[in-house]
Motif scaffolding. Structure first.
Motif, PDB file in Angstrom:
ATOM      1  N   THR A 207       1.744  -6.208   8.854  1.00 39.00           N
ATOM      2  CA  THR A 207       2.758  -6.911   8.077  1.00 39.00           C
ATOM      3  C   THR A 207       3.018  -6.180   6.761  1.00 39.00           C
ATOM      4  OG1 THR A 207       1.587  -8.805   8.879  1.00 39.00           O
ATOM      5  CG2 THR A 207       3.321  -9.224   7.286  1.00 39.00           C
ATOM      6  N   ASP A 208       4.141  -6.496   6.156  1.00 39.67           N
ATOM      7  CA  ASP A 208       4.412  -5.965   4.836  1.00 39.67           C
ATOM      8  C   ASP A 208       3.569  -6.756   3.836  1.00 39.67           C
ATOM      9  OD1 ASP A 208       5.373  -4.942   2.585  1.00 39.67           O
ATOM     10  OD2 ASP A 208       7.449  -5.582   2.870  1.00 39.67           O
ATOM     11  N   ILE A 209       2.540  -6.117   3.309  1.00 35.46           N
ATOM     12  CA  ILE A 209       1.653  -6.844   2.384  1.00 35.46           C
ATOM     13  C   ILE A 209       1.979  -6.521   0.931  1.00 35.46           C
ATOM     14  CG2 ILE A 209      -0.282  -7.121   3.976  1.00 35.46           C
ATOM     15  CD1 ILE A 209      -1.530  -4.606   2.727  1.00 35.46           C
ATOM     16  N   LYS A 210       3.021  -5.737   0.742  1.00 31.16           N
ATOM     17  CA  LYS A 210       3.365  -5.302  -0.620  1.00 31.16           C
ATOM     18  C   LYS A 210       3.639  -6.480  -1.549  1.00 31.16           C
ATOM     19  CE  LYS A 210       5.510  -0.921   0.680  1.00 31.16           C
ATOM     20  NZ  LYS A 210       6.055  -1.099   2.023  1.00 31.16           N
TER      21      LYS A 210
ATOM     22  N   ASP B 148      -2.693  -7.865  -5.790  1.00 36.58           N
ATOM     23  CA  ASP B 148      -3.814  -6.976  -5.439  1.00 36.58           C
ATOM     24  C   ASP B 148      -5.029  -7.767  -4.962  1.00 36.58           C
ATOM     25  OD1 ASP B 148      -2.177  -4.992  -6.200  1.00 36.58           O
ATOM     26  OD2 ASP B 148      -3.417  -4.236  -7.861  1.00 36.58           O
ATOM     27  N   GLU B 149      -5.345  -8.848  -5.687  1.00 35.45           N
ATOM     28  CA  GLU B 149      -6.511  -9.666  -5.333  1.00 35.45           C
ATOM     29  C   GLU B 149      -6.366 -10.247  -3.941  1.00 35.45           C
ATOM     30  OE1 GLU B 149      -9.343 -10.313  -6.412  1.00 35.45           O
ATOM     31  OE2 GLU B 149      -9.430  -9.769  -8.533  1.00 35.45           O
ATOM     32  N   GLU B 150      -5.147 -10.666  -3.615  1.00 37.55           N
ATOM     33  CA  GLU B 150      -4.924 -11.261  -2.284  1.00 37.55           C
ATOM     34  C   GLU B 150      -5.106 -10.216  -1.188  1.00 37.55           C
ATOM     35  OE1 GLU B 150      -1.667 -14.732  -2.438  1.00 37.55           O
ATOM     36  OE2 GLU B 150      -1.008 -12.909  -3.443  1.00 37.55           O
ATOM     37  N   ILE B 151      -4.628  -9.004  -1.461  1.00 35.49           N
ATOM     38  CA  ILE B 151      -4.788  -7.952  -0.436  1.00 35.49           C
ATOM     39  C   ILE B 151      -6.264  -7.597  -0.302  1.00 35.49           C
ATOM     40  CG2 ILE B 151      -4.025  -5.687   0.353  1.00 35.49           C
ATOM     41  CD1 ILE B 151      -1.647  -5.922  -1.556  1.00 35.49           C
ATOM     42  N   ALA B 152      -6.952  -7.544  -1.449  1.00 38.09           N
ATOM     43  CA  ALA B 152      -8.391  -7.240  -1.397  1.00 38.09           C
ATOM     44  C   ALA B 152      -9.104  -8.295  -0.556  1.00 38.09           C
ATOM     45  CB  ALA B 152      -8.963  -7.198  -2.810  1.00 38.09           C
ATOM     46  N   GLU B 153      -8.660  -9.525  -0.687  1.00 38.78           N
ATOM     47  CA  GLU B 153      -9.241 -10.619   0.110  1.00 38.78           C
ATOM     48  C   GLU B 153      -9.032 -10.354   1.598  1.00 38.78           C
ATOM     49  OE1 GLU B 153     -11.421 -13.675   0.603  1.00 38.78           O
ATOM     50  OE2 GLU B 153     -10.846 -13.201  -1.463  1.00 38.78           O
TER      51      GLU B 153
ATOM     52  N   LEU C 119       0.600   0.532   1.540  1.00 39.39           N
ATOM     53  CA  LEU C 119       0.877   0.452   0.104  1.00 39.39           C
ATOM     54  C   LEU C 119       1.043   1.877  -0.400  1.00 39.39           C
ATOM     55  CD1 LEU C 119      -2.033  -1.949  -0.922  1.00 39.39           C
ATOM     56  CD2 LEU C 119       0.371  -2.585  -0.655  1.00 39.39           C
ATOM     57  N   ASP C 120       1.586   2.038  -1.589  1.00 38.94           N
ATOM     58  CA  ASP C 120       1.631   3.399  -2.101  1.00 38.94           C
ATOM     59  C   ASP C 120       0.187   3.822  -2.426  1.00 38.94           C
ATOM     60  OD1 ASP C 120       1.085   3.752  -5.083  1.00 38.94           O
ATOM     61  OD2 ASP C 120       2.450   2.036  -5.100  1.00 38.94           O
ATOM     62  N   PRO C 121      -0.112   5.129  -2.355  1.00 38.61           N
ATOM     63  CA  PRO C 121      -1.504   5.571  -2.435  1.00 38.61           C
ATOM     64  C   PRO C 121      -2.216   5.158  -3.715  1.00 38.61           C
ATOM     65  CG  PRO C 121      -0.058   7.381  -1.807  1.00 38.61           C
ATOM     66  CD  PRO C 121       0.819   6.238  -2.143  1.00 38.61           C
ATOM     67  N   PHE C 122      -1.497   5.037  -4.808  1.00 34.86           N
ATOM     68  CA  PHE C 122      -2.135   4.664  -6.070  1.00 34.86           C
ATOM     69  C   PHE C 122      -2.570   3.200  -6.025  1.00 34.86           C
ATOM     70  CE2 PHE C 122       0.307   8.377  -6.928  1.00 34.86           C
ATOM     71  CZ  PHE C 122      -0.498   9.101  -7.777  1.00 34.86           C
ATOM     72  N   ARG C 123      -1.679   2.361  -5.483  1.00 33.24           N
ATOM     73  CA  ARG C 123      -2.027   0.939  -5.389  1.00 33.24           C
ATOM     74  C   ARG C 123      -3.134   0.744  -4.347  1.00 33.24           C
ATOM     75  NH1 ARG C 123       1.545  -4.206  -3.790  1.00 33.24           N
ATOM     76  NH2 ARG C 123       0.071  -5.730  -4.590  1.00 33.24           N
ATOM     77  N   ALA C 124      -3.094   1.539  -3.308  1.00 34.21           N
ATOM     78  CA  ALA C 124      -4.130   1.427  -2.268  1.00 34.21           C
ATOM     79  C   ALA C 124      -5.509   1.635  -2.879  1.00 34.21           C
ATOM     80  CB  ALA C 124      -3.870   2.452  -1.169  1.00 34.21           C
ATOM     81  N   VAL C 125      -5.621   2.617  -3.761  1.00 36.70           N
ATOM     82  CA  VAL C 125      -6.918   2.891  -4.392  1.00 36.70           C
ATOM     83  C   VAL C 125      -7.320   1.709  -5.282  1.00 36.70           C
ATOM     84  CG1 VAL C 125      -8.124   4.395  -6.031  1.00 36.70           C
ATOM     85  CG2 VAL C 125      -6.688   5.390  -4.251  1.00 36.70           C
ATOM     86  N   ALA C 126      -6.359   1.180  -6.038  1.00 31.03           N
ATOM     87  CA  ALA C 126      -6.666   0.053  -6.936  1.00 31.03           C
ATOM     88  C   ALA C 126      -7.166  -1.151  -6.136  1.00 31.03           C
ATOM     89  CB  ALA C 126      -5.421  -0.310  -7.739  1.00 31.03           C
ATOM     90  N   VAL C 127      -6.484  -1.448  -5.037  1.00 31.33           N
ATOM     91  CA  VAL C 127      -6.883  -2.598  -4.205  1.00 31.33           C
ATOM     92  C   VAL C 127      -8.262  -2.343  -3.589  1.00 31.33           C
ATOM     93  CG1 VAL C 127      -6.362  -3.800  -2.055  1.00 31.33           C
ATOM     94  CG2 VAL C 127      -4.531  -3.320  -3.686  1.00 31.33           C
TER      95      VAL C 127
END
Ligand SMILES: CC(C)(COP(=O)([O-])OP(=O)([O-])OC[C@H]1O[C@@H](n2cnc3c(N)ncnc32)[C@H](O)[C@@H]1OP(=O)([O-])[O-])[C@@H](O)C(=O)NCCC(=O)NCCSC(=O)C[C@@](C)(O)CC(=O)[O-]
Ligand SMILES: NC(=O)C1=CN([C@@H]2O[C@H](COP(=O)(O)OP(=O)(O)OC[C@H]3O[C@@H](n4cnc5c(N)ncnc54)[C@H](OP(=O)(O)O)[C@@H]3O)[C@@H](O)[C@H]2O)C=CC1
Length: 624
Positions: free
Chosen positions: A192-195, A199-204, A220-228
């Motif tokens: 699904t589109d999780i964008k 961030d907290e919800e995706i981490a969950e 996600l874009d690679p920078f956000r992927a690392v943050a999550v």
């Protein structure tokens, strides 16, 4: 116009005509048609209804959040069990009305005012509206599923995706490597589109395995992927670490400068940040008449200082000369033949020049830079290890040579029906493991470097004598290593310098194993000066590909003067190999001098131990 109107049948006239037609049917015919149509409609409706219900039974509220957070918000789900009972009631009522009509059809159809027939028609229309409504719910629901998940709940996604992603097993592979035996968590395939989520919800979702950790970059874009991922990783770590700390990774830098878009798909997976390494710059070092500076990434205090001292001595002595004496990266697939005699046939076949040309053409069809230089087959019973040697231009070349090797095997399989590929890498390559083959036959770049340093420079810069150096080298590097049964380790610390330069310049650090193969030789010249050489048969380096394209590593290559592809293919990677060898010689010179003068411990206490953080924390007063 009026005439035309007069000839056109009205709706009432058409209805009358239809009733007349029905009237002409025999009773069994009429009942048969009505019952068949009704039963068919009911079956369809019940089927549709239950598929909706099944879908809901298999889907939790959280899944719905995952599938379309905006459209189906958490906690506001339709009351599917009420729909279910309404659905049954509607079907029963519909069937009852149809049966009643059928049983009294002739009466209703001949009723004078036709009022009862109209009542039935209205009632059925209401049912139809309800059923169409139901269909509508079903279509909308399916649309959601189709949009949001390629692996819909109607089709087991795990097996579908697993077979797509797994490569074909080698024919000789054991049963346990059958792709079908791999189990992939079904939940991990929701796409699904999780964008839209925080961030907290995706981490969950990562923590509950609804979204795979290592697939974040796809969504996600690679920078956000690392943050999550860092959020999720901190939580994961807190469950396994003794003190349940939830911020262990906070001190691992993730920003500002690493380009995760480059990293993804090229350098690293499941990225949570990067480890900063201090980079020291050694030099000037005169090499082949040119001045170079050498970046070294290390945490071993004293190493850069030592190499720098050696570089100073070499440069003071007039500089080093280095030459590439062999260049070819290798891959040795292991193939298995029907018998040892067939294995021997294969070896002979590969050694025929015209057959080698065929292999070469197949290999080179896979690369624009790679050239197949040789094929050395070694037989062991039914096994044949084909050590393929490839010129790889400015790339270190492991991916390149592996790709070409596969093409060679595919060609050989056409020539030899019994040939089975056991493993594309059969360990006679030999990559990332100590092996005599690299020491004897070379791998990557084979380099020899030498320098002459006057006795005065030895005395003033290296703080020892030529005789002491030669003596130490003979008894440590030659006899000592021989007694240890060393393989390619006739040196003091080549791996120190090789690894530090590899880390700084984006080489594959695991290849320090064979790249550090080195024999250091020292002699006293007739004039009483020092002659030193290092012979390194298997330095595996590249200036394109791998980690060399990352910004920081590319900057270090630029500092050496060999970033990217050279004017002629291989020019830059060869330069890098000579720099590695010359810097290694500098390190050898300095460490051997320290050992000869017995100042090693003193040097390391100064450069390696000065700022022990723990000690400063507990006794900062006395430390001051
Ligand atoms: C530490 C030194 C260099 C001092 O050496 P020194 O001669 O006392 O230093 P110096 O102050 O007289 O300076 C001489 C030159 O050394 C360089 N130099 C000097 N200090 C620095 C510094 N801070 N940063 C950068 N460069 C430095 C610099 O080029 C300087 O010239 P200048 O530029 O001043 O005109 C020397 O004692 C030395 O090299 N010791 C050997 C240490 C070594 O090689 N360690 C390597 C790791 S050991 C290991 O990991 C492997 C092992 C040992 O187990 C392998 C085995 O089994 O053999
Ligand atoms: N596959 C394996 O078994 C192993 C892989 N590795 C990893 O492989 C990577 C290194 O593989 P490598 O093949 O060197 O690099 P890359 O896979 O990054 O590929 C380099 C490619 O760059 C192209 N290229 C562009 N300019 C040049 C040039 N001037 N000279 C040569 N090639 C050029 C070539 O494409 P083309 O060929 O199309 O012409 C070449 O194949 C490292 O990340 C290393 O860690 C390490 C060990 C084993």
């Amino acid at each position: 116009m009026a005439a035309a109107m007069g000839t056109m049948p009205t709706i009432g006239m058409r209805l009358d005509a239809m009733i007349d037609q029905i009237d002409n049917l025999s009773s069994p015919q009429l009942y048969g048609i009505i019952v068949a149509a009704t039963v068919g409609l009911c079956v369809v409706l019940l089927g549709t209804g239950s598929s909706n219900l099944d879908l809901q039974h298999n889907t939790t509220a959280k899944d719905n959040l995952l599938k379309k957070p905006a459209a189906v918000p958490k906690g506001r789900q339709p009351k599917w069990h009420i729909f279910k009972w309404i659905n049954y009631l509607a079907v029963v009522a519909f069937l009852w009305s149809v049966c009643t009509f059928c049983l009294n059809a002739s009466h209703y159809l001949h009723h004078e005012s036709q009022g009862v027939l109209v009542q039935f028609l209205v009632g059925w229309s209401v049912f139809l509206l309800y059923f169409f409504g139901f269909f509508g719910v079903s279509f909308i629901h399916e649309d959601i599923s189709n949009d949001e998940t390629t692996a819909s709940s109607r089709q087991p996604s795990s097996s579908k995706n697993a077979t797509k992603q797994l490569h074909k097993a080698a024919p000789s592979a054991p049963v346990c490597s059958d792709p079908a035996s791999f189990k992939v968590a079904a939940s991990s395939h929701a796409s699904t589109d999780i964008k839209e989520l925080a961030d907290e919800e995706i981490a969950e979702l990562v923590l509950s395995n609804k979204v795979k950790d290592h697939e974040l970059e796809k969504r996600l874009d690679p920078f956000r992927a690392v943050a999550v991922r860092r959020l999720a990783a901190n939580r994961k770590l807190s469950t396994v670490l003794p003190d349940n700390k939830t911020n262990v990774l906070d001190k691992l830098p993730a920003t500002p400068s690493l380009d995760y878009a480059r990293v993804h798909g090229a350098n690293c997976e499941i990225v949570v940040g990067y480890v900063p390494l201090p980079v020291g710059l050694v030099g000037p070092l005169t090499l082949n008449g040119e001045t170079v500076y050498v970046p070294m990434a290390t945490t071993e205090g004293c190493l850069v200082a030592s190499t720098n001292r050696g570089a100073k001595a070499i440069t003071q002595g007039g500089g080093a000369q280095a030459r590439i004496i062999r260049d070819g990266i290798t891959r040795a697939p292991c193939v298995r033949m029907g018998s040892a005699m067939e294995a021997a046939d294969l070896k002979m076949w590969c050694e025929e020049p015209e057959n080698f040309d065929m292999l070469k053409r197949a290999f080179e069809s896979t690369t624009s830079f790679g050239k197949l230089l040789a094929c050395h087959p070694t037989v062991a019973g039914k096994n044949v290890y084909l050590r393929l040697v490839c010129f790889s231009g400015d790339a270190m070349g492991m991916n390149m040579v592996s790709k070409g090797s596969l093409a060679v095997i595919e060609l050989l399989q056409k020539e030899f029906s019994s040939l089975q590929l056991v493993a594309l890498s059969g360990n006679m390559c030999t990559d990332k493991k100590a092996a005599a083959t690299n020491w004897l036959q070379g791998r990557g770049k084979s380099v020899v470097v030498e320098a002459v340093i006057s006795k005065e420079i030895v005395l003033t810069t290296l703080k020892t004598t030529v005789a002491a150096l030669v003596h130490t080298n003979t008894h440590k590097n030659l006899i000592g290593s021989a007694m240890a049964g060393s393989l390619g380790g006739f040196n003091a610390h080549a791996s120190n310098i090789v690894t530090a330069i590899f880390l700084a310049t984006g080489q594959d650090p695991a290849q320090n194993v064979e790249s550090s193969n080195c024999i250091t030789l020292m002699e006293e010249t007739e004039e009483g000066d020092l002659w030193i050489s290092c012979t390194m048969p298997s330095i595996e380096v590249g200036t394109v590909g791998g980690g060399t394209s990352l910004e920081a590593q590319a900057a270090c290559l630029e500092a050496i003067g060999c970033k990217g592809g050279g004017n002629t293919p291989g020019e830059n990677s060869k330069k890098l190999a000579t720099v590695v060898a010359a810097a290694t010689m500098a390190g050898e010179l300095s460490l051997l001098a320290a050992l000869a003068a017995n100042t090693l411990v003193q040097a390391h206490m100064t450069h390696n131990r000065k700022s022990n953080v723990t000690r400063t924390n507990i006794c900062d007063e006395s430390f001051k």
